[in-house]
Scaffold this motif. Structure first.
Motif, PDB file in Angstrom:
ATOM      1  N   CYS A 233       9.919  23.477  13.203  1.00 59.82           N
ATOM      2  CA  CYS A 233       8.892  22.685  13.872  1.00 59.82           C
ATOM      3  C   CYS A 233       9.492  21.533  14.677  1.00 59.82           C
ATOM      4  CB  CYS A 233       7.917  22.105  12.848  1.00 59.82           C
ATOM      5  SG  CYS A 233       6.895  23.350  12.086  1.00 59.82           S
ATOM      6  N   TRP A 234      10.742  21.243  14.418  1.00 57.89           N
ATOM      7  CA  TRP A 234      11.335  20.078  15.073  1.00 57.89           C
ATOM      8  C   TRP A 234      11.841  20.448  16.458  1.00 57.89           C
ATOM      9  CZ3 TRP A 234      16.805  17.869  14.354  1.00 57.89           C
ATOM     10  CH2 TRP A 234      16.910  16.651  15.023  1.00 57.89           C
ATOM     11  N   SER A 235      11.220  19.863  17.441  1.00 61.53           N
ATOM     12  CA  SER A 235      11.628  20.086  18.815  1.00 61.53           C
ATOM     13  C   SER A 235      12.598  18.981  19.205  1.00 61.53           C
ATOM     14  CB  SER A 235      10.384  20.061  19.708  1.00 61.53           C
ATOM     15  OG  SER A 235      10.736  20.274  21.025  1.00 61.53           O
ATOM     16  N   ILE A 236      13.844  19.347  19.361  1.00 62.35           N
ATOM     17  CA  ILE A 236      14.854  18.344  19.678  1.00 62.35           C
ATOM     18  C   ILE A 236      14.664  17.864  21.105  1.00 62.35           C
ATOM     19  CG2 ILE A 236      17.317  17.920  19.911  1.00 62.35           C
ATOM     20  CD1 ILE A 236      17.812  19.963  17.792  1.00 62.35           C
ATOM     21  N   PRO A 237      14.514  16.566  21.286  1.00 57.21           N
ATOM     22  CA  PRO A 237      14.281  16.053  22.642  1.00 57.21           C
ATOM     23  C   PRO A 237      15.477  16.308  23.561  1.00 57.21           C
ATOM     24  CG  PRO A 237      14.622  14.252  21.108  1.00 57.21           C
ATOM     25  CD  PRO A 237      14.551  15.494  20.292  1.00 57.21           C
ATOM     26  N   ALA A 238      15.167  16.566  24.810  1.00 58.31           N
ATOM     27  CA  ALA A 238      16.228  16.893  25.763  1.00 58.31           C
ATOM     28  C   ALA A 238      17.263  15.782  25.849  1.00 58.31           C
ATOM     29  CB  ALA A 238      15.622  17.153  27.135  1.00 58.31           C
ATOM     30  N   GLY A 239      16.810  14.563  25.666  1.00 62.02           N
ATOM     31  CA  GLY A 239      17.721  13.432  25.788  1.00 62.02           C
ATOM     32  C   GLY A 239      18.736  13.358  24.667  1.00 62.02           C
ATOM     33  N   ALA A 240      18.601  14.249  23.714  1.00 66.82           N
ATOM     34  CA  ALA A 240      19.530  14.219  22.584  1.00 66.82           C
ATOM     35  C   ALA A 240      20.791  15.015  22.867  1.00 66.82           C
ATOM     36  CB  ALA A 240      18.845  14.773  21.335  1.00 66.82           C
TER      37      ALA A 240
ATOM     38  N   VAL B  46      14.393  24.042  20.787  1.00 67.01           N
ATOM     39  CA  VAL B  46      14.447  23.449  22.119  1.00 67.01           C
ATOM     40  C   VAL B  46      13.208  23.865  22.908  1.00 67.01           C
ATOM     41  CG1 VAL B  46      16.923  23.180  22.296  1.00 67.01           C
ATOM     42  CG2 VAL B  46      15.900  25.373  22.830  1.00 67.01           C
ATOM     43  N   ASP B  47      12.151  24.049  22.188  1.00 75.71           N
ATOM     44  CA  ASP B  47      10.913  24.456  22.837  1.00 75.71           C
ATOM     45  C   ASP B  47      10.380  23.329  23.715  1.00 75.71           C
ATOM     46  OD1 ASP B  47      11.081  26.758  21.408  1.00 75.71           O
ATOM     47  OD2 ASP B  47       9.861  26.009  19.749  1.00 75.71           O
ATOM     48  N   PRO B  48       9.684  23.711  24.793  1.00 77.26           N
ATOM     49  CA  PRO B  48       9.064  22.674  25.617  1.00 77.26           C
ATOM     50  C   PRO B  48       7.990  21.915  24.836  1.00 77.26           C
ATOM     51  CG  PRO B  48       8.586  24.889  26.468  1.00 77.26           C
ATOM     52  CD  PRO B  48       9.537  25.054  25.333  1.00 77.26           C
ATOM     53  N   SER B  81      10.032  21.185  34.981  1.00 74.69           N
ATOM     54  CA  SER B  81      11.233  20.684  34.305  1.00 74.69           C
ATOM     55  C   SER B  81      11.688  21.632  33.205  1.00 74.69           C
ATOM     56  CB  SER B  81      10.967  19.301  33.705  1.00 74.69           C
ATOM     57  OG  SER B  81      10.166  19.426  32.538  1.00 74.69           O
ATOM     58  N   GLY B  82      10.754  22.458  32.735  1.00 75.04           N
ATOM     59  CA  GLY B  82      11.100  23.363  31.647  1.00 75.04           C
ATOM     60  C   GLY B  82      11.090  22.686  30.290  1.00 75.04           C
ATOM     61  N   LEU B  83      10.861  21.403  30.277  1.00 78.83           N
ATOM     62  CA  LEU B  83      10.890  20.669  29.007  1.00 78.83           C
ATOM     63  C   LEU B  83       9.489  20.375  28.489  1.00 78.83           C
ATOM     64  CD1 LEU B  83      13.742  18.117  29.780  1.00 78.83           C
ATOM     65  CD2 LEU B  83      13.886  20.362  28.704  1.00 78.83           C
ATOM     66  N   PHE B  84       8.489  20.701  29.304  1.00 81.35           N
ATOM     67  CA  PHE B  84       7.105  20.444  28.896  1.00 81.35           C
ATOM     68  C   PHE B  84       6.272  21.705  29.088  1.00 81.35           C
ATOM     69  CE2 PHE B  84       8.828  16.336  29.804  1.00 81.35           C
ATOM     70  CZ  PHE B  84       8.222  15.476  28.918  1.00 81.35           C
ATOM     71  N   ARG B  85       5.241  21.792  28.275  1.00 78.23           N
ATOM     72  CA  ARG B  85       4.303  22.897  28.405  1.00 78.23           C
ATOM     73  C   ARG B  85       2.899  22.317  28.464  1.00 78.23           C
ATOM     74  NH1 ARG B  85       1.825  25.915  24.347  1.00 78.23           N
ATOM     75  NH2 ARG B  85       3.130  24.869  22.805  1.00 78.23           N
ATOM     76  N   PRO B  86       2.422  22.040  29.693  1.00 78.62           N
ATOM     77  CA  PRO B  86       1.064  21.514  29.814  1.00 78.62           C
ATOM     78  C   PRO B  86       0.060  22.530  29.279  1.00 78.62           C
ATOM     79  CG  PRO B  86       2.294  21.200  31.857  1.00 78.62           C
ATOM     80  CD  PRO B  86       3.108  22.117  30.984  1.00 78.62           C
ATOM     81  N   LEU B  87      -0.804  22.069  28.400  1.00 77.11           N
ATOM     82  CA  LEU B  87      -1.776  22.978  27.796  1.00 77.11           C
ATOM     83  C   LEU B  87      -2.945  23.202  28.754  1.00 77.11           C
ATOM     84  CD1 LEU B  87      -1.719  21.362  24.251  1.00 77.11           C
ATOM     85  CD2 LEU B  87      -0.705  23.553  24.919  1.00 77.11           C
ATOM     86  N   PRO B  88      -3.470  24.413  28.789  1.00 74.09           N
ATOM     87  CA  PRO B  88      -4.595  24.689  29.701  1.00 74.09           C
ATOM     88  C   PRO B  88      -5.795  23.799  29.368  1.00 74.09           C
ATOM     89  CG  PRO B  88      -4.229  26.508  28.160  1.00 74.09           C
ATOM     90  CD  PRO B  88      -3.075  25.587  27.997  1.00 74.09           C
ATOM     91  N   THR B 110      -5.356  19.651  16.766  1.00 72.70           N
ATOM     92  CA  THR B 110      -5.855  21.002  16.525  1.00 72.70           C
ATOM     93  C   THR B 110      -5.311  21.989  17.553  1.00 72.70           C
ATOM     94  OG1 THR B 110      -7.879  20.097  15.591  1.00 72.70           O
ATOM     95  CG2 THR B 110      -7.944  22.405  16.294  1.00 72.70           C
ATOM     96  N   ILE B 111      -5.195  21.518  18.797  1.00 77.93           N
ATOM     97  CA  ILE B 111      -4.648  22.438  19.815  1.00 77.93           C
ATOM     98  C   ILE B 111      -3.136  22.270  19.925  1.00 77.93           C
ATOM     99  CG2 ILE B 111      -6.802  22.456  21.086  1.00 77.93           C
ATOM    100  CD1 ILE B 111      -5.481  20.616  23.159  1.00 77.93           C
ATOM    101  N   GLN B 112      -2.580  21.528  18.961  1.00 79.97           N
ATOM    102  CA  GLN B 112      -1.132  21.379  18.819  1.00 79.97           C
ATOM    103  C   GLN B 112      -0.479  20.711  20.009  1.00 79.97           C
ATOM    104  OE1 GLN B 112       0.263  25.309  17.633  1.00 79.97           O
ATOM    105  NE2 GLN B 112       0.063  24.648  15.521  1.00 79.97           N
ATOM    106  N   ALA B 113      -1.175  19.740  20.576  1.00 80.95           N
ATOM    107  CA  ALA B 113      -0.584  18.938  21.644  1.00 80.95           C
ATOM    108  C   ALA B 113       0.271  17.847  21.015  1.00 80.95           C
ATOM    109  CB  ALA B 113      -1.683  18.322  22.497  1.00 80.95           C
ATOM    110  N   ARG B 114       1.497  17.750  21.427  1.00 80.43           N
ATOM    111  CA  ARG B 114       2.356  16.684  20.921  1.00 80.43           C
ATOM    112  C   ARG B 114       1.999  15.361  21.580  1.00 80.43           C
ATOM    113  NH1 ARG B 114       7.809  17.097  20.352  1.00 80.43           N
ATOM    114  NH2 ARG B 114       7.703  14.860  20.610  1.00 80.43           N
ATOM    115  N   ALA B 115       1.637  15.429  22.843  1.00 82.57           N
ATOM    116  CA  ALA B 115       1.331  14.204  23.576  1.00 82.57           C
ATOM    117  C   ALA B 115       0.076  14.419  24.399  1.00 82.57           C
ATOM    118  CB  ALA B 115       2.500  13.828  24.468  1.00 82.57           C
ATOM    119  N   LEU B 116      -0.575  13.330  24.689  1.00 83.63           N
ATOM    120  CA  LEU B 116      -1.804  13.367  25.485  1.00 83.63           C
ATOM    121  C   LEU B 116      -1.697  12.293  26.565  1.00 83.63           C
ATOM    122  CD1 LEU B 116      -4.879  13.954  26.040  1.00 83.63           C
ATOM    123  CD2 LEU B 116      -5.366  12.248  24.273  1.00 83.63           C
TER     124      LEU B 116
END
Lengths: 319, 449
Positions: A233-240, B46-48, B81-88, B110-116
């Motif tokens: 579940c841990w997504s390592i930040p790109a800056g790391a 390393v998921d977005p 950027s490949g580092l983010f996955r904007p949710l629909p 609930t929709i598993q958004a890390r950031a808003l």
């Protein structure tokens, strides 16, 4: 005449003392009877009877310490959760609200229940239990006892006395009703008798291996699973990507079902540009991946309080 | 007597026991001593980052449109950027988010958004546009950022880029690169008679502007550290020479009058010098010119073609290509020309080295086995990795944060031409860079000021 007076006086004094002893103090038997059994008994009841067989017998013979022990264990359990963590939770909750209106409910509910737990262990039930125990204890060994002994031999105490205590704590935490305790004690009594016999017989060896081995293996397996689970579940930040020196330490508590009892606390963050991002991702991972329900409940006290160190340096080939 | 003694001992024992119990309980309460399980986590993904981006609000239709457009820019930037996955957006449980209120975090969890990201656009009384935004940590249940940008309506796209950079930095821990520009050579016309125009655009391909008229051949444009000047080579007047071009004033000047060709220029990190190659017969050497004093200093002196110099980010070292050992290879030296040493030893020829703005990598073009590759290596030559390869890839340039490399790729055939692409350091996130025509020789600016 004088003799009469002295006799009378002597008689009166003795009578008074006797009365006082009978009325004011609990029956001498209670005190004399080394309450120790309760502790040992609990352990046995739960699973690993054999382990403590030796200890139990010794304790019973020697001193009344056992009485204290049970209490301590109980206290520890209660204390573990309630005092330290709740405080933190409350602080966090306090901070968040200020910055932003509505604090979320998570932290609040858990602390309360824990606090409630501490109170139950009142002295009265113990006394009763002790009495019962005393009565039962003297009785000889039932047939069931040998089985237990076989399962979990005596050796453990010598090598590793810790495991048993842990187990006891867990159980206590889970079920803290007086009635239950009484029941446990009763069982214990029966079992107690058995262990002593067994000890005499000298059968206990097998128990050691099972108990100590099981405890440790379970813990190791559970730890591996926990690491994997959080790692997934841990997504390592790109800056790391220059991860050398980037370490985030979180402290959190899990209930017996593997759920966080409150928002994890960021204990330490090293000085690194991506440290804050890493802390946020670590925290999100912990929350997102709960419950950690494959953690063995029997050893809950071992993983109830966790300090987790996130160190992505091993993965620095991500670039 | 015995009774007394027994009782006394019983009493004292009882008292003692209870006292001890009380003390232990007290100690237990006061000292919460318990074992803490220590766990190390050394593996991660390393998921977005899943991010929710509801449209920025607005009080009137015009500002609402700006709000939606700015949100779109942010979403596209982060996704590319490949580092983010904007949710629909249709997956959002909380459709309307009051900018001034705390969001319902549970809905976003609930929709598993890390950031808003929430925001609003406002048209000010003087006609300018203002955008406010907040970045929320959904699981931390707190605000990470809250910023406000004001600019002219004409410049509104930069607001989207600035917000993108702010989000990128907060969530990844490294600087962003969205508020930046690309200068490149726009190519048009038949293949044997291409018209090449120096062109500038935002990094996302918008706001394209031509800087030259296409009458003269232009090559190898490079940004100054301020992004306000460009140095490039042009065949204006029939002589290939290095020029400086000011984007704002559109003024152009020659960097020194030399008897032969000058080419492959690049600014020093402080913008005070230009480093370039000067032709000397069939060879070329590397020179440095101080733009204030116009003093020229020779850095290499070999009977070979030394060219394509590029400063390290601290200006203390220079990487360049040379065929002094036979085929083209990559070399580094100190900024004064001392300590020259070869760092590329792989198969094939290495060319166009560019030092990363972060200083940790050198990008290059490698030709071998009939294919051109874009790769990176450490400044000491170690850790060589190929990020992309194909028929003809060339001319890498770094994003301001040193994570993404843009380059151009020639496609063969009668109707083929050059197109620009970007690829990040993982090598997995390769994207075409949209341009209205064929395009080559990209140069990425630093972040705009």
């Amino acid at each position: 005449m004088r003799i009469n007076w002295s006799l009378l006086t002597s008689f009166a004094v003795h009578a008074a003392i006797l009365l006082m002893a009978i009325v004011v103090l609990p029956s001498p038997d209670e005190h004399n009877i080394p309450a120790p059994p309760p502790i040992a008994v609990n352990i046995e009841d739960f699973q690993d009877v054999a382990k403590r067989a030796n200890q139990t017998t010794e304790e019973v013979k020697k001193k009344p310490e056992p009485q204290d022990k049970p209490k301590v264990q109980k206290v520890e359990k209660k204390i573990d959760r309630p005092s330290p963590k709740p405080a933190k939770e409350i602080k966090q909750a306090a901070r968040e609200p200020q910055a932003q209106p509505e604090p979320e409910p998570k932290p609040e509910p858990k602390p309360e229940p824990k606090q409630a737990e501490p109170t139950p262990p009142d002295p009265t039930p113990l006394e009763e239990l002790i009495k019962k125990t005393e009565e039962v204890a003297p009785e000889p060994k039932p047939v069931e006892e040998p089985k237990k002994a076989e399962r979990k031999p005596v050796p453990k105490p010598r090598i590793k006395p810790k495991p048993p205590k842990k187990i006891v704590k867990k159980k206590k935490q889970e079920e803290f009703k007086v009635d239950d305790i009484a029941a446990l004690l009763n069982k214990t009594d029966e079992e107690k008798a058995a262990p002593s016999d067994q000890t005499d017989t000298g059968t206990p060896l097998q128990g050691l291996q099972n108990l100590s081995g099981e405890d440790r293996q379970v813990t190791a397996t559970a730890l591996d699973w926990l690491r994997q689970r959080v790692g997934q579940c841990w997504s390592i930040p790109a800056g790391a990507r220059d991860a050398a020196g980037l370490i985030v330490t979180l402290r959190f508590q899990l209930d017996i079902n593997g759920n966080l009892t409150a928002q994890p606390l960021v204990e330490q963050v090293t000085n690194h540009p991506a440290a804050q991002a890493a802390a946020r991702s670590a925290l999100a991972a912990l929350i997102q991946c709960q419950p950690y329900d494959r953690m063995p409940k029997e050893t809950h006290s071992l993983w109830a309080d966790i300090r987790m160190k996130f160190d992505p340096s091993v993965m620095v080939g991500l670039n | 007597m015995k009774l007394e003694t027994v009782k006394t001992s019983g009493l004292s024992l009882a008292i003692l026991q209870r006292a001890m119990a009380a003390v232990l309980i007290w100690i237990g309460l006061v000292l919460p001593a318990h074992a803490v399980l220590e766990v190390d986590i050394n593996q991660g993904q390393v998921d977005p980052i899943a991010i929710a981006l509801p449209n920025f609000g607005g009080a009137d239709p015009q500002s609402q449109k700006y709000g939606v457009d700015i949100t779109t820019i942010i979403g596209n930037n982060l996704e590319r950027s490949g580092l983010f996955r904007p949710l629909p957006q249709n997956s959002y449980l909380q459709q309307v988010v009051d900018f001034n209120a705390q969001p319902r975090f549970v809905d976003w969890q609930t929709i598993q958004a890390r950031a808003l990201v929430t925001g609003q656009a406002v048209i000010l009384g003087d006609g300018r546009i203002r955008a406010d935004f907040r970045l929320w940590d959904v699981y931390g249940q707190s605000q990470i950022l809250g910023l406000q940008f004001v600019t002219t309506q004409k410049n509104w796209r930069r607001i989207g880029h600035l917000i993108s950079d702010a989000i990128y930095k907060a969530m990844t821990g490294e600087e962003g690169y969205f508020d930046s520009r690309i200068v490149y050579i726009a190519e048009s016309g038949p293949k044997n008679k291409r018209k090449k125009v120096l062109t500038i655009m935002d990094q996302d391909g918008f706001n394209t502007r031509e800087l030259t008229n296409g009458n003269d051949l232009v090559l190898t444009p490079r940004f100054s550290p301020t992004s306000q000047e460009i140095t490039y080579m042009s065949f204006a007047g029939g002589r290939p020479r290095v020029y400086l071009y000011n984007i704002d004033t559109r003024q152009r000047e020659v960097v020194g009058e030399f008897p032969n060709m000058s080419f492959s220029p690049r600014f020093s990190p402080d913008g005070q010098k230009v480093i370039m190659s000067l032709q000397e017969g069939g060879n070329s050497n590397i020179y440095e010119m101080d733009l204030r004093t116009r003093r020229l200093r020779q850095l290499t002196n070999t009977a070979a073609i030394d060219t394509a110099p590029s400063y390290s980010q601290d200006g203390r070292r220079i990487v360049f290509e040379s065929d002094r050992d036979g085929g083209q290879q990559i070399y580094v030296m100190n900024a004064d020309g001392s300590g020259q040493q070869r760092i590329s030893f792989g198969k094939g020829r290495y060319s166009t080295p560019v030092w990363s703005p972060r200083g940790d990598n050198i990008a290059f073009t490698r030709f071998g086995g009939g294919r051109f590759s874009i790769g990176v290596m450490r400044p000491d030559g170690s850790g060589e990795r190929i990020l992309t390869e194909g028929f003809h890839n060339e001319g890498p340039t770094w994003s301001p944060n040193g994570r993404v490399i843009m380059f151009f790729r020639e496609s063969g055939g009668e109707n083929g031409g050059a197109k620009m692409f970007s690829v990040d350091l993982t090598g997995y996130n390769e994207r075409p860079v949209p341009t209205p025509s064929f395009a080559s020789d990209p140069a990425w600016s630093p972040l705009l000021r």
